[in-house]
Each structure stands twice: as C-alpha cells, then as structure tokens.
Design a protein around this motif. Structure first.
Motif, mmCIF file in Angstrom:
data_model
loop_
_atom_site.group_PDB
_atom_site.id
_atom_site.type_symbol
_atom_site.label_atom_id
_atom_site.label_comp_id
_atom_site.label_asym_id
_atom_site.label_seq_id
_atom_site.Cartn_x
_atom_site.Cartn_y
_atom_site.Cartn_z
ATOM 1 N N GLU A 136 16.370 0.796 28.897
ATOM 2 C CA GLU A 136 15.783 2.010 29.511
ATOM 3 C C GLU A 136 16.446 2.861 28.932
ATOM 4 N N ALA A 137 18.363 2.510 29.642
ATOM 5 C CA ALA A 137 18.346 3.367 29.016
ATOM 6 C C ALA A 137 19.661 3.583 28.170
ATOM 7 N N GLY A 138 18.931 2.957 27.424
ATOM 8 C CA GLY A 138 20.008 2.754 25.362
ATOM 9 C C GLY A 138 20.675 1.827 25.238
ATOM 10 N N VAL A 139 20.643 1.492 26.197
ATOM 11 C CA VAL A 139 22.092 0.176 25.994
ATOM 12 C C VAL A 139 20.812 -1.050 25.546
ATOM 13 N N CYS A 178 27.802 -4.599 38.179
ATOM 14 C CA CYS A 178 26.871 -3.937 38.146
ATOM 15 C C CYS A 178 25.391 -5.052 38.445
ATOM 16 N N GLN A 179 24.712 -4.673 38.874
ATOM 17 C CA GLN A 179 23.126 -5.308 38.767
ATOM 18 C C GLN A 179 23.050 -5.825 37.422
ATOM 19 N N ARG A 180 22.532 -4.932 36.394
ATOM 20 C CA ARG A 180 21.821 -5.157 35.012
ATOM 21 C C ARG A 180 22.523 -6.372 34.837
ATOM 22 N N CYS A 181 23.940 -5.822 34.560
ATOM 23 C CA CYS A 181 24.805 -6.948 34.075
ATOM 24 C C CYS A 181 25.593 -8.279 34.712
#
Length: 139
Positions: A72-75, A35-38
C-alpha cells in the motif's frame, strides 16, 4: 546500438537458480532493516539491503519468473516466482534506485553493515551484536 561491455562486480541468483543477475557498479551502504514488513517479507529477524542504481542492475536469466508484490505504501518487492527468494525492491516514487537483497549475492561482499534501521520495532528475540549505528526508525 551496441551494448557497452562491462565486467560485473557482483553476481547473484535465487535459491533455485532460475533467476540470475549481475551488478556492474558499486553497491551502496549495507543496511539491515528490522521493521515488521521486512521481517514478514523474509521470515527472519531483518533484511539486509544495499542500494543499486537501476542502470547498473541486469537480469541475465529468468526474468519471466520474477513476480512483484506492491505494498500500500508503493514499495514493490521483487522475488522469484518459483522458489520465493527475494531479489530486490524499489519505491514507486524512486524506481531508479533498487534495494538489492544482498543475501541473494553469489559473489563476496567485502563490506560490513553500515547501519541498522527500525530497531524500535525489531524482533524481541533478536540481539544486534555489531558496532554499526542503530536507529529507532529511518534516519
């Protein structure tokens, strides 16, 4: 209260060796997330992680150097504040399971990738060449 004596199955550290840790139990399945975040968190095509029960994970040196970034997703992504090496992440909704960044291991990891996730948004310049299942998103 005495600490239970155990032999760590795995040991790891950050790039500058400020943070060191050990894992006393088995690691879960090795997953590569595209994924883009990783990708942004690693500066690479994907991140390789394995779930570890928090009870089996212990920082042995440099805990004060750890920094946490909460999305923002709590990660929560935990990394060395000196060199920036990613060490682990966890979801606030399930803090008892850590996602160990297996690239930080110093001991051999005798396993193969069990799955690739979020390949629907993988880097266009990266090709996957193993036989592990690929999932467009999280299975």
């Amino acid at each position: 209260m005495t600490k239970e004596m155990h032999t760590p199955r795995h040991q790891g550290s950050c790039l500058c060796n400020t943070v060191r840790y050990e894992v006393s139990g088995e690691l879960g399945e090795l997953i590569c997330c595209h994924c883009q975040r990783c990708r942004k968190a690693t500066g690479s095509a994907f991140i390789a992680v394995a779930p570890v029960p928090k009870a089996n994970f212990r920082i042995t040196h440099g805990e004060a150097a750890l920094k946490t970034y909460r999305s923002e997703a709590g990660v929560c992504r935990v990394f060395c504040g000196q060199c920036g090496s990613p060490i682990m992440a966890y979801r606030e909704s399930a803090p008892e399971i850590l996602r160990l960044r297996v690239g930080s291991l110093d001991t051999p990891l005798p396993t193969q990738v069990s799955a690739h996730i979020f390949v629907g948004s993988k880097a266009e310049w990266h090709e996957i060449h193993d036989e592990a299942p690929q999932y467009t998103e999280r299975p």
